[in-house]
Design a protein around this motif. Sequence first.
Motif, PDB file in Angstrom:
ATOM      1  N   LEU A  64     -30.073 -30.634  16.856  1.00 28.60           N
ATOM      2  CA  LEU A  64     -31.360 -30.616  16.159  1.00 28.60           C
ATOM      3  C   LEU A  64     -31.786 -32.054  15.906  1.00 28.60           C
ATOM      4  O   LEU A  64     -31.053 -32.822  15.272  1.00 28.60           O
ATOM      5  CB  LEU A  64     -31.236 -29.870  14.830  1.00 28.60           C
ATOM      6  CG  LEU A  64     -32.446 -29.972  13.884  1.00 28.60           C
ATOM      7  CD1 LEU A  64     -33.660 -29.300  14.506  1.00 28.60           C
ATOM      8  CD2 LEU A  64     -32.108 -29.365  12.531  1.00 28.60           C
ATOM      9  N   THR A  65     -32.957 -32.409  16.399  1.00 32.04           N
ATOM     10  CA  THR A  65     -33.465 -33.771  16.250  1.00 32.04           C
ATOM     11  C   THR A  65     -34.767 -33.738  15.461  1.00 32.04           C
ATOM     12  O   THR A  65     -35.696 -33.000  15.818  1.00 32.04           O
ATOM     13  CB  THR A  65     -33.704 -34.426  17.625  1.00 32.04           C
ATOM     14  OG1 THR A  65     -32.488 -34.408  18.377  1.00 32.04           O
ATOM     15  CG2 THR A  65     -34.172 -35.861  17.452  1.00 32.04           C
ATOM     16  N   VAL A  66     -34.819 -34.517  14.388  1.00 30.64           N
ATOM     17  CA  VAL A  66     -36.032 -34.605  13.566  1.00 30.64           C
ATOM     18  C   VAL A  66     -36.304 -36.075  13.275  1.00 30.64           C
ATOM     19  O   VAL A  66     -35.413 -36.927  13.368  1.00 30.64           O
ATOM     20  CB  VAL A  66     -35.883 -33.826  12.243  1.00 30.64           C
ATOM     21  CG1 VAL A  66     -35.622 -32.357  12.500  1.00 30.64           C
ATOM     22  CG2 VAL A  66     -34.777 -34.426  11.388  1.00 30.64           C
ATOM     23  N   HIS A  79     -28.438 -33.756  14.337  1.00 31.10           N
ATOM     24  CA  HIS A  79     -27.239 -33.076  13.860  1.00 31.10           C
ATOM     25  C   HIS A  79     -26.917 -31.948  14.835  1.00 31.10           C
ATOM     26  O   HIS A  79     -27.826 -31.286  15.357  1.00 31.10           O
ATOM     27  CB  HIS A  79     -27.439 -32.502  12.461  1.00 31.10           C
ATOM     28  CG  HIS A  79     -27.383 -33.540  11.385  1.00 31.10           C
ATOM     29  ND1 HIS A  79     -27.140 -33.229  10.068  1.00 31.10           N
ATOM     30  CD2 HIS A  79     -27.524 -34.887  11.413  1.00 31.10           C
ATOM     31  CE1 HIS A  79     -27.150 -34.333   9.339  1.00 31.10           C
ATOM     32  NE2 HIS A  79     -27.392 -35.343  10.140  1.00 31.10           N
ATOM     33  N   ARG A  80     -25.635 -31.712  15.043  1.00 26.65           N
ATOM     34  CA  ARG A  80     -25.234 -30.644  15.946  1.00 26.65           C
ATOM     35  C   ARG A  80     -25.566 -29.287  15.331  1.00 26.65           C
ATOM     36  O   ARG A  80     -25.334 -29.047  14.145  1.00 26.65           O
ATOM     37  CB  ARG A  80     -23.748 -30.724  16.255  1.00 26.65           C
ATOM     38  CG  ARG A  80     -23.286 -29.665  17.244  1.00 26.65           C
ATOM     39  CD  ARG A  80     -21.879 -29.879  17.703  1.00 26.65           C
ATOM     40  NE  ARG A  80     -21.441 -28.800  18.576  1.00 26.65           N
ATOM     41  CZ  ARG A  80     -21.735 -28.689  19.855  1.00 26.65           C
ATOM     42  NH1 ARG A  80     -22.483 -29.627  20.429  1.00 26.65           N
ATOM     43  NH2 ARG A  80     -21.287 -27.683  20.573  1.00 26.65           N
ATOM     44  N   LEU A  81     -26.103 -28.409  16.160  1.00 27.20           N
ATOM     45  CA  LEU A  81     -26.455 -27.070  15.702  1.00 27.20           C
ATOM     46  C   LEU A  81     -25.203 -26.215  15.536  1.00 27.20           C
ATOM     47  O   LEU A  81     -24.252 -26.316  16.320  1.00 27.20           O
ATOM     48  CB  LEU A  81     -27.398 -26.399  16.703  1.00 27.20           C
ATOM     49  CG  LEU A  81     -28.800 -27.003  16.842  1.00 27.20           C
ATOM     50  CD1 LEU A  81     -29.531 -26.360  18.012  1.00 27.20           C
ATOM     51  CD2 LEU A  81     -29.591 -26.826  15.552  1.00 27.20           C
ATOM     52  N   ARG A 524     -34.213 -23.170  14.405  1.00 23.23           N
ATOM     53  CA  ARG A 524     -35.543 -22.610  14.107  1.00 23.23           C
ATOM     54  C   ARG A 524     -36.021 -23.041  12.731  1.00 23.23           C
ATOM     55  O   ARG A 524     -35.240 -23.047  11.774  1.00 23.23           O
ATOM     56  CB  ARG A 524     -35.499 -21.085  14.167  1.00 23.23           C
ATOM     57  CG  ARG A 524     -35.340 -20.488  15.542  1.00 23.23           C
ATOM     58  CD  ARG A 524     -35.329 -18.966  15.463  1.00 23.23           C
ATOM     59  NE  ARG A 524     -34.171 -18.493  14.711  1.00 23.23           N
ATOM     60  CZ  ARG A 524     -34.215 -17.484  13.858  1.00 23.23           C
ATOM     61  NH1 ARG A 524     -35.361 -16.859  13.608  1.00 23.23           N
ATOM     62  NH2 ARG A 524     -33.120 -17.089  13.226  1.00 23.23           N
ATOM     63  N   PRO A 525     -37.296 -23.408  12.583  1.00 19.62           N
ATOM     64  CA  PRO A 525     -37.827 -23.731  11.252  1.00 19.62           C
ATOM     65  C   PRO A 525     -38.045 -22.457  10.448  1.00 19.62           C
ATOM     66  O   PRO A 525     -38.367 -21.395  10.991  1.00 19.62           O
ATOM     67  CB  PRO A 525     -39.149 -24.433  11.560  1.00 19.62           C
ATOM     68  CG  PRO A 525     -39.564 -23.884  12.885  1.00 19.62           C
ATOM     69  CD  PRO A 525     -38.303 -23.607  13.644  1.00 19.62           C
ATOM     70  N   ALA A 526     -37.821 -22.560   9.158  1.00 25.02           N
ATOM     71  CA  ALA A 526     -38.015 -21.402   8.283  1.00 25.02           C
ATOM     72  C   ALA A 526     -38.447 -21.888   6.915  1.00 25.02           C
ATOM     73  O   ALA A 526     -38.094 -22.991   6.486  1.00 25.02           O
ATOM     74  CB  ALA A 526     -36.735 -20.568   8.177  1.00 25.02           C
TER      75      ALA A 526
END
Length: 724
Positions: A64-66, A79-81, A524-526
């Motif tokens: 996951l890249t932000v 961070h690793r999913l 996934r965003p939530a």
Amino acid sequence: MLTVALASLRTRWTTLIGTFVALALGVGLIATMGLGLASTLDAPDRAPQRFAGSPVVVMGVDTLTVRVRRGPSTAEVGHRLAHPHPVDTELLRELRALGPVTRDDGPELVGPPSAAGRATRGPDAVGVDAPADEVRRVVGARAQVLTGDDRRRADPDTERDAEGLVTVNALLGTAGGVTAFVSVFVVASTFAFSVALRRREFGLLRTAGATPGQLRRLLLTEAAVIGVLASAAGCALGRPAASVLAELLVAEGMAPSWFAIRPIAWPLHVAFWTGQAVALAGVWAASRRAGRTGPAEALREADVDTGALPPIRRLLGVVLLAGAAFLMTKSLVTDPSALLKRKTYITRPMVLITAVALLAPLLVRPSARLVRLPGATGTLVSANTSAALRRTAAIVAPVLVTVGLAGSVAGSAMSVSAARAAEARAHTRADLVVTGRDLRPRPVPGATLSASAPTAVHVREEGSALVTSEARAVDDPKALAAVGRLPVVAGDIRDLDDRSIVVNEEWEQHTVGSTVRVRLGDGRPAKLRIVAVLALGTGNNGAYVTRANAPAAGVDRIDVRLAPGADRAAVTERLRGTGGTVRPVERWLAATHPRTGAQTRFGLAVVLGIALVYTVIALANTLLMAGSVRARELDALRLAGATRSRVLAVVAGETLFAVGLGAVLGLAVTAVNLAGPAAALASLSVPVEVSVPWSLTGGAAGVCAVVAVGAALLPGAVRRTRCR
């Protein structure tokens, strides 16, 4: 000056051999740890194994890249999913159009999703025999395209090996820090005592016209020569020792099977110059004290220690003592959980030990007056102990280091582990626990089952950090509330649903009813509403979501609570149909929350072994040096009518008194250091169970006593006690 220093070393080599050995050992250990650290940072490139025959590997997105703020600009963090994406069926069909596709996950699954949500997920990675550019064009942003050495990222051992290297890195870094601390401590103490024994010599040199600067340069030159020789010897020992350590780490399962020491030069340079710095730093304070001593003063004080605690040493001891108290108090007020972390409870005792060691001479005479030993031998022991402050302090210091580190580090580790076990026990009402991979929960008459799966939740806090929290995904929140006893401080976990979350107090936003934007374990965003908040505890109280928010997570634990009057054997037999291992909750707790794990025990053995070896060297060296200059004093005792056995008893009594004082101070340091985690656990509302490693501290003190008395009573140290 060099000629005089070399002549002095040739004359006094027997009294400096212990300093040489201690410094060489320290440099050797630093070189060993440095080579190990460098090898973890510069791990060898390994050829791909899983898809070695495929020129291209397509792997699902696993990171996951932000974007977060970094000062005035932004940067990407990843961070690793917890649940990497699969290579889905549609993408596989498109890849097969380019060339042969290799998969190693068994036959392709079709049909509706299973309870674990895995039936249509597809493999995590496949090999493709096609041009890389064509594969990238087809894949786009749906997956990762790996070529060359990057293909090993798809190997199953890559992540486990990376975790092993992190563990080795932490262990060697901690051991290297302890080595540096203890080596400076021991070498400085030894040099200081050596200089104190040479006051008569310095007085004669001053009478002959030597200036204070010349005395300082003489001692610094001696230290430099010893430092060069000892550092060279230590570096020579470091490489083979590092290879042995690497083999041991692999055998213990802490390092990957391929881990080996690489031929890297910079750790040896660091170790060599660290040895030089330690030698010069160790003698610097003693050389300044020797240079300030006048001729008449030196001759007058040659036999009795007065003013053994200079003002600067007293000030430094008080400052360090106050600093240790401030750091502990600050942590308790601002972040009590920090006192439960390994780096904190390993490094914090060093500050307090140094402070107490600096101030130890102030306690020698009061202790000698307080402890009234019987008979003439006891009187002589008390008098000699009070008169020889520097000798007593030189014995006290290494014992204090060993006992203090053993009690503080091992005691803190045991206390934190015991607290986590007690916390886990307090948070469950379960009678049985089923564990395994991809369990198949099913209703069981006479029992309430709470099935959960491991997952993670990512949240961006303050716009500048991406924080990953471990979480559990549950099927039935009401069953969780019935089987568990979670430390809820606000809200109700029974209100948990597919649009909500349970968090703990560590989260930036932890108000019941508020909404947080998160990324789930699959990225996934939530947007979830907080329905309950848990106490922070020892750090094991993670977040909770429903299985709908972690469909890819397989159930790995089922907590079971028996109904009143239920047949335990029948329930256990039915639970075996879930495909897991059924254990009583006490056995499960013992397996998952041991007093100390294997890796912790190994790390403690390395750290405390270093301290004990140094203590043995320091004690033997100090007492042999002291014995070499006590012939006149002991001869006077024999001329006064003391028998040989009485003289030996006095020498042994003085030694045991000093070792005992060091052990008592070490236990005092242990008590203060263990009070920190105990207070932190109490403030976090965690059951407090302070564990004092009596066997370990007692064993360390016993070894110190045996070595010290043996060195003090060596025939070479007392052979001149016979009347001439």
